[in-house]
Design a protein around this motif. Structure first.
Motif, PDB file in Angstrom:
ATOM      1  N   ASN A 263      -8.936 -45.862  96.035  1.00 24.84           N
ATOM      2  CA  ASN A 263      -7.606 -45.237  95.945  1.00 24.84           C
ATOM      3  C   ASN A 263      -7.637 -44.163  94.861  1.00 24.84           C
ATOM      4  O   ASN A 263      -8.003 -44.435  93.720  1.00 24.84           O
TER       5      ASN A 263
ATOM      6  N   ASP B  31      -3.423 -38.440 102.258  1.00 26.62           N
ATOM      7  CA  ASP B  31      -2.503 -39.222 103.087  1.00 26.62           C
ATOM      8  C   ASP B  31      -1.062 -38.836 102.772  1.00 26.62           C
ATOM      9  O   ASP B  31      -0.203 -38.827 103.647  1.00 26.62           O
TER      10      ASP B  31
ATOM     11  N   ARG C  92      -6.903 -44.827  99.685  1.00 24.24           N
ATOM     12  CA  ARG C  92      -5.815 -43.897  99.983  1.00 24.24           C
ATOM     13  C   ARG C  92      -5.910 -42.685  99.053  1.00 24.24           C
ATOM     14  O   ARG C  92      -6.222 -42.833  97.872  1.00 24.24           O
TER      15      ARG C  92
END
Ligand code: AP5
Length: 190
Positions: A84, A114, A4
């Motif tokens: 991430n 995101d 992410r």
């Protein structure tokens, strides 16, 4: 699996780095890992090598074309990081010639976040934090000007959401409430 990508922004002195460090501590204890990246540090590395600045606070006074070039180098390098990632940067940078977009098209298309987090608090609190932080050469400006910058950041964040489809989350980092702001950020990152 693709990680992410979360971008965290806020006017200088709002305490975004403090909130990030606290939130990452909480997540680590739960086994959730994020790589924390400071966009300004990537820019500064290149700027130092090219001998155009001595400290990171001078970067926002550089010629616009040079700032844009440094931005692009940083975005390309950061885009290669996998997993991430939490990127500490600015929605806009206050330069002597006006606001410079921190996440223009050529940066957003590299990173494709995101979520973009805006850390905010009362203008007076930011003013006090800047005045008492002796480690940095903070811009000297009044609370009205800080309010304008925070407002501008909300507006430009809306444009970033339109360009990428990311969500925008506002986290308030008020005096004495670091526990609350860092928990809120940790929730966003889980
Ligand atoms: P950068 O280093 O990211 O600039 P900055 O905003 O000044 O970063 P800081 O991390 O120092 O600010 P902060 O608000 O997070 O402060 P802190 O947590 O220390 O970037 C440097 C430069 O890079 C920029 O100026 C720009 O030129 C360039 N740049 C970066 N990204 C760019 C981009 N995308 N495009 C173009 N240029 C870019 O907190 C501040 C103080 O508040 C501390 O004293 C702390 O103790 C206190 N504090 C924090 N939280 C609380 C609380 N809840 N209560 C009381 N005090 C608190």
């Amino acid at each position: 699996m693709q990680g992410r990508k979360v971008i965290i922004t806020g006017v200088p002195g709002v305490g975004k780095t403090t909130v990030v460090n606290e939130a990452l501590k909480k997540l680590k204890s739960e086994g959730v890992e994020y790589q924390s990246i400071n966009f300004g540090s990537f820019m500064f590395e290149v700027a130092k090598k090219e001998n155009v600045v001595q400290d990171r606070d001078q970067m926002r006074t550089l010629d616009r074309a040079v700032q844009k070039q440094l931005q692009q180098h940083a975005a390309q390098a950061i885009a290669k990081v996998t997993g991430n990632v939490l990127i500490d940067t600015h929605a806009s940078v206050k330069t002597p010639k006006g606001y410079l977009a921190g996440l223009p098209e050529w940066v957003l298309h590299e990173i494709m976040p995101d979520i973009i987090v805006l850390v905010e608090t009362d203008d007076d609190q930011i003013l006090m934090r800047r005045l008492t932080d002796e480690t940095r050469a903070r811009d000297k400006e009044g609370s009205r000007s800080i309010a304008e910058h925070q407002q501008f950041n909300r507006s430009i964040a809306a444009a970033y959401a339109m360009m990428t489809g990311c969500t925008i989350k506002i986290v308030i980092n008020a005096d004495f409430l670091l526990e609350r702001s860092s928990s809120e950020l940790a929730d966003v990152l889980r």
